[in-house]
Design an enzyme around this catalytic site. Structure first.
Site, PDB file in Angstrom:
ATOM      1  N   ASP A 132       0.942  -1.325  -0.348  1.00  0.00           N
ATOM      2  CA  ASP A 132       0.172  -0.195  -0.691  1.00  0.00           C
ATOM      3  C   ASP A 132       0.876   1.269   0.275  1.00  0.00           C
ATOM      4  OD1 ASP A 132      -2.284  -1.433   0.106  1.00  0.00           O
ATOM      5  OD2 ASP A 132      -2.399  -1.272   2.077  1.00  0.00           O
ATOM      6  N   ARG A 167     -13.989  -0.012 -25.846  1.00  0.00           N
ATOM      7  CA  ARG A 167     -15.075   0.434 -24.860  1.00  0.00           C
ATOM      8  C   ARG A 167     -14.656   1.115 -23.659  1.00  0.00           C
ATOM      9  NH1 ARG A 167     -15.768  -6.686 -23.482  1.00  0.00           N
ATOM     10  NH2 ARG A 167     -17.628  -6.502 -24.587  1.00  0.00           N
TER      11      ARG A 167
HETATM   12  O1  F6P Z   1      -3.100  -4.141   3.086  1.00  0.00           O
HETATM   13  C1  F6P Z   1      -2.063  -5.192   2.051  1.00  0.00           C
HETATM   14  C2  F6P Z   1      -3.527  -5.216   1.430  1.00  0.00           C
HETATM   15  O2  F6P Z   1      -3.690  -5.814  -0.039  1.00  0.00           O
HETATM   16  C3  F6P Z   1      -4.580  -3.698   1.076  1.00  0.00           C
HETATM   17  O3  F6P Z   1      -4.536  -3.599  -0.444  1.00  0.00           O
HETATM   18  C4  F6P Z   1      -6.135  -4.942   1.075  1.00  0.00           C
HETATM   19  O4  F6P Z   1      -7.222  -3.690   1.494  1.00  0.00           O
HETATM   20  C5  F6P Z   1      -6.004  -5.742   2.177  1.00  0.00           C
HETATM   21  O5  F6P Z   1      -4.702  -5.953   2.295  1.00  0.00           O
HETATM   22  C6  F6P Z   1      -7.288  -7.495   1.972  1.00  0.00           C
HETATM   23  O6  F6P Z   1      -6.555  -8.028   2.637  1.00  0.00           O
HETATM   24  P1  F6P Z   1      -6.773  -8.899   3.020  1.00  0.00           P
HETATM   25  O7  F6P Z   1      -6.367  -9.971   2.242  1.00  0.00           O
HETATM   26  O8  F6P Z   1      -6.922  -9.268   4.703  1.00  0.00           O
HETATM   27  O9  F6P Z   1      -7.836  -9.177   1.898  1.00  0.00           O
END
Ligand code: F6P
Length: 327
Positions: A132, A167
């Site tokens: 992130d 599209r």
């Molecule tokens: O923090 C990393 C991340 O991949 C975020 O981008 C995403 O919102 C979240 O983790 C998803 O979490 P999980 O794998 O628990 O669904």
């Protein structure tokens, strides 16, 4: 100051990111080089609570530099957020005579790391491992480069079909509330629009833009939407409402977390791993390793987790450039 650290524990925590293995390898080999024993803690704070601790040596980290995921496994632990969970975890640390920890993870992991230091006196240093790139005072986190590459690869492929079929595709990317992946992949992938937390662009305005672009011969659009802004399927449906457009919503999902770490992530992870061990040896704790303009630094967890001093203007500039170049 003489080094008081005889045994280091290393763990990966929260969502995995490409390059975590490279960081583990660097921690293990640097520690061994310094004459420090290393224990791997499996499954993040969950494994710490349960006592899932293994001895590590140089061979434990052979051939993992280029592998995605984490050999130590990872988890999000609800129990560690409780006093009882923390007590159990600290007991395990003491039982294994671990003098300091290197914690590779993101925002939630470092809030836990701060508690370990502050409330329980367990020295620890964090390495930012998250796709992130949502931690303060660091330009990058381990995994953020690779995930942008992964999104870009998908966007380039989507471009082939969207152009051929004339599209509109709405592509949802990860990043929690952080626009980083969306704006980076948007610029690099030539997106026609990027929607990210803080964007004030209305669906009606996008429709108008699509209409006027059509007059100049632009017949296909890629709109990148950051998960913190909204859902691709819903935005696609809104765009299609009362129009002739053919709109598809795509959610890239967890592919963004996998794959071989690219060169920038392997390099960053390798540098940060060794740096974290040195910091522990110097008696430093409660800090995250950060990179600013190529230079490694230490930032207190509280700043890294809660102060977002950067980016609003930077993201805005990238967005404006993306729009200008997509005309
Ligand atoms: O923090 C990393 C991340 O991949 C975020 O981008 C995403 O919102 C979240 O983790 C998803 O979490 P999980 O794998 O628990 O669904």
């Amino acid at each position: 100051m003489p080094n008081k650290i005889k045994t280091i524990g290393v763990l990966t925590s929260g969502g995995d990111s490409p390059g975590m293995n490279a960081a583990v390898r660097s921690v293990v080999r640097k520690a061994i080089f310094e004459g420090i024993a290393v224990k791997g803690i499996l499954r993040g704070y969950e494994g710490m609570i349960k006592g899932e601790v293994i001895d590590m040596n140089s061979r434990s980290v052979s051939n993992i530099l280029g592998r995605g995921g984490t050999i130590l496994k990872t988890a999000r632990s609800k129990e560690f957020m409780t006093e009882t969970g923390q007590e159990k975890a600290v007991r395990v640390i003491k039982d294994h005579e671990i003098d300091g920890l290197v914690i590779i993870g993101g925002n939630g992991s470092f809030q836990g790391a701060h508690i370990l230091h502050d409330k329980w006196g367990v020295p620890n240093i964090g390495i930012p491992g998250t796709i992130d790139n949502d931690l303060g005072y660091t330009d990058y986190t381990v995994g953020s480069h690779t995930s942008v590459d992964t999104v870009l690869d998908a966007v380039d492929k989507i471009r082939d079909t969207v152009t051929s079929m004339e599209r509109i595709y709405v592509v949802e990317v990860m990043g929690r509330k952080e626009p980083y992946i969306a704006v980076m992949a948007g610029l690099a992938g030539g997106a026609e629009e990027i929607l990210y937390p803080g964007s004030e662009i209305s669906i009606e305005r996008i429709k108008k833009e699509i209409d006027s672009a059509e007059k100049s011969g632009k017949m296909s659009w890629i709109i990148i939407v950051s998960e913190g802004y909204g859902k691709a399927a819903e935005i696609a449906a809104q765009l299609e409402e009362n129009t002739k457009y053919n709109v598809r919503g795509i959610t890239l999902g967890h592919v963004q977390r996998g794959g071989k770490p690219n060169a920038p992530d392997r390099i960053l992870a390798s540098r940060m791993g060794a740096f974290a061990v040195s910091a522990l040896m110097e008696g430093i704790s409660d800090h995250m390793v950060a990179v600013r303009s190529m230079e490694l630094k230490l930032v207190p967890y509280e700043k890294a987790c809660f102060e977002r001093e950067k980016d609003i203007e930077f993201h805005r500039q990238l967005y404006d450039l993306t729009k200008l170049l997509a005309t």
